[in-house]
Scaffold this active site. Structure first.
Site, PDB file in Angstrom:
ATOM      1  N   HIS A 181       0.872  -1.319   0.079  1.00 34.07           N
ATOM      2  CA  HIS A 181      -0.094   0.080   0.058  1.00 34.07           C
ATOM      3  C   HIS A 181       0.900   1.242   0.022  1.00 34.07           C
ATOM      4  O   HIS A 181       0.518   2.143  -0.770  1.00 34.07           O
ATOM      5  CB  HIS A 181      -0.812  -0.258   1.056  1.00 34.07           C
ATOM      6  CG  HIS A 181      -2.136   0.970   1.270  1.00 34.07           C
ATOM      7  ND1 HIS A 181      -3.306   0.984   2.197  1.00 34.07           N
ATOM      8  CD2 HIS A 181      -2.241   2.128   0.556  1.00 34.07           C
ATOM      9  CE1 HIS A 181      -3.738   1.906   1.957  1.00 34.07           C
ATOM     10  NE2 HIS A 181      -3.231   2.592   0.978  1.00 34.07           N
TER      11      HIS A 181
ATOM     12  N   ARG B  27      -4.088   0.166 -12.566  1.00 32.52           N
ATOM     13  CA  ARG B  27      -4.410  -0.509 -11.141  1.00 32.52           C
ATOM     14  C   ARG B  27      -5.246   0.058 -10.567  1.00 32.52           C
ATOM     15  O   ARG B  27      -5.460   1.424 -10.117  1.00 32.52           O
ATOM     16  CB  ARG B  27      -3.102  -0.457 -10.647  1.00 32.52           C
ATOM     17  CG  ARG B  27      -1.734  -1.208 -11.345  1.00 32.52           C
ATOM     18  CD  ARG B  27      -0.516  -1.125 -10.558  1.00 32.52           C
ATOM     19  NE  ARG B  27       0.429  -1.764 -10.949  1.00 32.52           N
ATOM     20  CZ  ARG B  27       1.384  -1.233 -11.672  1.00 32.52           C
ATOM     21  NH1 ARG B  27       1.504   0.203 -11.690  1.00 32.52           N
ATOM     22  NH2 ARG B  27       2.579  -1.781 -12.176  1.00 32.52           N
TER      23      ARG B  27
ATOM     24  N   ARG C 102      -7.583  -2.902 -15.123  1.00 32.70           N
ATOM     25  CA  ARG C 102      -7.344  -4.277 -14.418  1.00 32.70           C
ATOM     26  C   ARG C 102      -8.151  -4.407 -13.340  1.00 32.70           C
ATOM     27  O   ARG C 102      -8.537  -3.637 -12.650  1.00 32.70           O
ATOM     28  CB  ARG C 102      -6.116  -4.387 -14.146  1.00 32.70           C
ATOM     29  CG  ARG C 102      -5.571  -5.826 -13.460  1.00 32.70           C
ATOM     30  CD  ARG C 102      -4.244  -5.911 -13.193  1.00 32.70           C
ATOM     31  NE  ARG C 102      -3.780  -5.132 -11.688  1.00 32.70           N
ATOM     32  CZ  ARG C 102      -2.610  -4.990 -11.382  1.00 32.70           C
ATOM     33  NH1 ARG C 102      -1.627  -5.849 -12.019  1.00 32.70           N
ATOM     34  NH2 ARG C 102      -2.314  -4.184 -10.183  1.00 32.70           N
TER      35      ARG C 102
ATOM     36  N   GLU D 146       0.631 -13.591 -15.904  1.00 31.75           N
ATOM     37  CA  GLU D 146       1.632 -13.546 -14.713  1.00 31.75           C
ATOM     38  C   GLU D 146       1.864 -14.649 -14.092  1.00 31.75           C
ATOM     39  O   GLU D 146       2.522 -14.821 -12.950  1.00 31.75           O
ATOM     40  CB  GLU D 146       1.251 -12.463 -13.713  1.00 31.75           C
ATOM     41  CG  GLU D 146      -0.211 -12.409 -13.353  1.00 31.75           C
ATOM     42  CD  GLU D 146      -0.597 -11.234 -12.633  1.00 31.75           C
ATOM     43  OE1 GLU D 146       0.326 -10.492 -12.008  1.00 31.75           O
ATOM     44  OE2 GLU D 146      -1.964 -11.131 -12.581  1.00 31.75           O
TER      45      GLU D 146
ATOM     46  N   ASN E  64       6.709  -8.836 -13.510  1.00 28.84           N
ATOM     47  CA  ASN E  64       7.123  -9.070 -11.918  1.00 28.84           C
ATOM     48  C   ASN E  64       6.639 -10.423 -11.432  1.00 28.84           C
ATOM     49  O   ASN E  64       7.486 -11.081 -10.712  1.00 28.84           O
ATOM     50  CB  ASN E  64       6.267  -7.869 -11.451  1.00 28.84           C
ATOM     51  CG  ASN E  64       6.680  -6.431 -11.646  1.00 28.84           C
ATOM     52  OD1 ASN E  64       7.583  -6.410 -12.521  1.00 28.84           O
ATOM     53  ND2 ASN E  64       6.180  -5.270 -11.533  1.00 28.84           N
ATOM     54  N   ASP E  65       5.322 -10.425 -11.516  1.00 33.06           N
ATOM     55  CA  ASP E  65       5.054 -11.790 -10.739  1.00 33.06           C
ATOM     56  C   ASP E  65       5.276 -12.920 -11.613  1.00 33.06           C
ATOM     57  O   ASP E  65       5.456 -14.117 -11.077  1.00 33.06           O
ATOM     58  CB  ASP E  65       3.416 -11.879 -10.554  1.00 33.06           C
ATOM     59  CG  ASP E  65       2.948 -11.036  -9.247  1.00 33.06           C
ATOM     60  OD1 ASP E  65       3.710 -11.050  -8.451  1.00 33.06           O
ATOM     61  OD2 ASP E  65       1.694 -10.517  -9.119  1.00 33.06           O
TER      62      ASP E  65
ATOM     63  N   ARG F 235       9.353 -11.888  -4.360  1.00 28.23           N
ATOM     64  CA  ARG F 235      10.259 -10.704  -4.988  1.00 28.23           C
ATOM     65  C   ARG F 235      10.579  -9.591  -3.843  1.00 28.23           C
ATOM     66  O   ARG F 235      11.161  -8.727  -4.075  1.00 28.23           O
ATOM     67  CB  ARG F 235       9.662 -10.058  -6.255  1.00 28.23           C
ATOM     68  CG  ARG F 235       7.879  -9.651  -5.831  1.00 28.23           C
ATOM     69  CD  ARG F 235       7.377  -8.930  -7.077  1.00 28.23           C
ATOM     70  NE  ARG F 235       5.949  -9.004  -7.063  1.00 28.23           N
ATOM     71  CZ  ARG F 235       5.169  -8.150  -7.642  1.00 28.23           C
ATOM     72  NH1 ARG F 235       5.852  -7.142  -8.417  1.00 28.23           N
ATOM     73  NH2 ARG F 235       3.944  -7.969  -7.519  1.00 28.23           N
TER      74      ARG F 235
ATOM     75  N   CYS G 101       3.587  -5.337 -19.487  1.00 30.36           N
ATOM     76  CA  CYS G 101       3.396  -4.045 -18.525  1.00 30.36           C
ATOM     77  C   CYS G 101       4.309  -4.345 -17.215  1.00 30.36           C
ATOM     78  O   CYS G 101       3.832  -3.506 -16.230  1.00 30.36           O
ATOM     79  CB  CYS G 101       1.848  -3.982 -17.978  1.00 30.36           C
ATOM     80  SG  CYS G 101       1.174  -5.527 -17.397  1.00 30.36           S
TER      81      CYS G 101
END
Length: 583
Positions: A193, A300, A334, A430, A453-454, A464, A501
């Site tokens: 967050h 997002r 998304r 992902e 990333n994922d 990560r 992305c």
């Protein structure tokens, strides 16, 4: 100790040199618990009431500032937190404990809050459980007032690197951006967050730095390197000179990049790569437009959970506003990717990244998904809105979303509500499962966007956000590149476009490989748009195809990076355009 290097997780890039200021918190303090005399009870109730009123005033002031600096949507977190302080049970419940049990305000407040948090945690609604996280932050702020440790950031002198174990949403919002040069925390992750908010500050941010609080002290000189995710304490003269040269180089590069703002993202042999922006908050649409993003490649929507869940009309207004501003460019929205470390501290799981998150959560909490899909469809009336499903592992998940979407379309038709009948739906690739099954998924959707990333952490079995294994987290590992090639081939065979992305989309080492593999679109944070465009404009598509084929046969990420560094310098002469020493 000179040149003490501490490593963490990079959240926002950049380099700053400055002295450290440690943000004091009450977390390490022992809260006072004691018995009151009868004659002191009213004074204690007044002390608590005064502390609550003081926090209310601060929240109102913060909301006003945040609205001016960001946008009214994300600023609503303060509005909802203020409403929590207005709830009668808070002061009345604590007052009864003070009166009936003769206990002090700190004890009474903690007892009331603990009881309410248990109620929130047992609620069936995700939105209600999210209120528990806000309540905890509000309670911490009141307790700080009560124990006299309510130090603010307003008095911090300019040019400081702020260091803390953890900062709440309120504390992040209070950071004086014109004073703080960088932010370093011992806790937190890249997608936490706090990170979502901190990324809008345009300062380097590094979190998850193990032993940070053990080694830092006020006034200590430090270098915060947001490119590598590290902080260097008490750097020696040689290290200082090296980093001062880097900062000068970055400033020169920035001046060069501004000149290409209006030029297209086309390779020297004519291949156009659609270049879009990833945004976390509605306020980021402005810099995306300023830097000529061709669209929003990833919106997002987790910011909606910065506070109480926004209703359909509120979401519709946000999505419509963004779609109108970026038109004729498109915006890919998304669906909520909550869970894991993303704004869901109320979900207790041993392995949250492998647990109840994203589309898995939404298909159980269909009221959330239905509300969001209705709002997205209504906002699609101009034909430039697309829907993307995150964290897909099975084709059944996609089919279930499409089934719900078709039902909502029928409802909107019956209500005579205008929307895009042919709205595109896509999948965020992902997970290894979705990458391997891309050929099957491609028959059900119109586009893929690879979330590197994922995909990296799941393929490499590496958290990560864990600094202990961070050296294994590298999207340039040939295993990842082979998976991505499979996705691109499957997408193109089904006449779908494929984008990227994740952070890999702005990695200088990765961009030639991605283009060579055949990606159609790259979506990056607004601050990386110009750098990414400049790299694209130095590349030859024909040569990148040969490069991509070559790296697919390499053994590890280190070999790929060594090779790519030489390629960028010798073949494309990018050493004068970007810093090839940065990751």
């Amino acid at each position: 100790m000179k040149n003490k290097i501490l490593r963490g997780v990079k959240v926002a890039e950049g380099i700053e040199i400055g002295s450290i200021v440690i943000y004091p918190g009450y977390e390490n303090e022992v809260l006072p618990f004691y018995i009151l005399r009868e004659s002191d009870k009213q004074a204690e109730i007044h002390r608590l009431s005064t502390a609550i009123d003081s926090v209310k005033q601060e929240l109102k002031a913060l909301q006003s500032i945040f609205e001016k600096e960001n946008d009214p949507y994300s600023a609503r977190i303060f509005e909802v937190s203020y409403a929590l302080l207005e709830e009668p049970w808070l002061l009345e419940g604590a007052q009864k404990i003070i009166e009936n049990e003769s206990r002090n305000a700190e004890y009474a407040l903690q007892k009331v809050i603990a009881h309410k948090l248990r109620m929130f945690e047992q609620a069936s609604s995700v939105a209600v459980r999210q209120r528990g996280a806000l309540l905890e932050e509000v309670a911490r702020k009141i307790l700080k007032k009560l124990i006299g440790k309510d130090d603010t950031l307003a008095s911090i002198p300019e040019g400081k690197i702020l260091v803390a174990p953890f900062l709440s949403t309120f504390e992040v919002a209070q950071i004086p951006r014109n004073k703080i040069k960088g932010l370093a925390l011992s806790h937190g992750g890249m997608t936490s967050h706090l990170a979502i908010l901190a990324q809008t500050f345009d300062i380097p941010v590094v979190v998850g730095i193990k032993d940070l609080m053990r080694y830092v002290r006020d006034g200590q000189l430090a270098i915060l390197d947001g490119y590598r995710g590290l902080i260097i304490l008490e750097p020696d003269e040689s290290t200082l000179r090296t980093y001062e040269a880097k900062i000068k180089h970055y400033l020169q590069l920035h001046d060069k990049l501004v000149d290409i703002k209006d030029l297209p993202p086309v390779t020297i042999d004519g291949r156009n790569i659609e270049l879009c922006a990833n945004i976390n908050l509605p306020a980021e649409v402005k810099p995306a437009i300023e830097f000529n993003a061709e669209g929003i490649g990833l919106l997002r929507t987790e910011f909606i959970f910065l506070e109480d869940m926004l209703d359909e009309e509120q979401q519709f207004n946000i999505y419509s506003d963004i779609a109108d501003k970026i038109y004729p460019g498109s915006v890919i929205i998304r669906t909520f990717d909550i869970g894991a470390d993303k704004l869901a501290p109320y979900v207790r799981e041993d392995n949250p990244f492998l647990g109840w998150r994203a589309i898995r959560l939404l298909l159980k909490e269909k009221k959330l998904l239905r509300t969001q899909l209705r709002a997205i469809l209504r906002a699609s009336r101009r034909g430039n809105v697309k829907i993307m499903i995150p964290m897909v592992t099975t084709v059944e998940e996609v089919l279930e979303v499409k089934k719900l979407l078709n039902k909502i379309k029928r409802d909107l038709r019956n209500e005579d509500v205008e929307f895009d009948e042919n709205i595109d739906i896509g999948v965020m690739i992902e997970t290894p499962a979705s990458a391997i099954m891309a050929e099957v998924l491609a028959k059900e959707v119109r586009f893929f966007s690879i979330g590197t990333n994922d995909l990296t952490q799941y393929t490499m079995a590496v958290d990560r956000n864990n600094p202990y294994v961070s050296e294994l987290y590298d999207p340039l590992h040939p295993a990842l590149l082979r998976l991505m090639k499979n996705v691109i081939i499957a997408g193109h065979a089904a006449h779908s476009w494929v984008g990227v992305c994740g952070e890999m989309a702005h990695d200088p080492m990765a961009i030639p490989i991605l283009i060579g593999l055949g990606v159609d679109e790259l979506s990056v944070a607004p601050r990386f748009l110009l750098k990414t465009k400049e790299i694209i404009r130095h590349l030859s598509y024909k040569e990148t195809k040969a490069i991509a084929e070559k790296v697919l046969d390499m053994k590890n990420a280190a070999e790929v990076r060594r090779f790519m560094k030489d390629v960028l310098k010798e073949e494309f002469h990018l050493n004068n355009v970007i810093d090839l020493d940065s990751p």
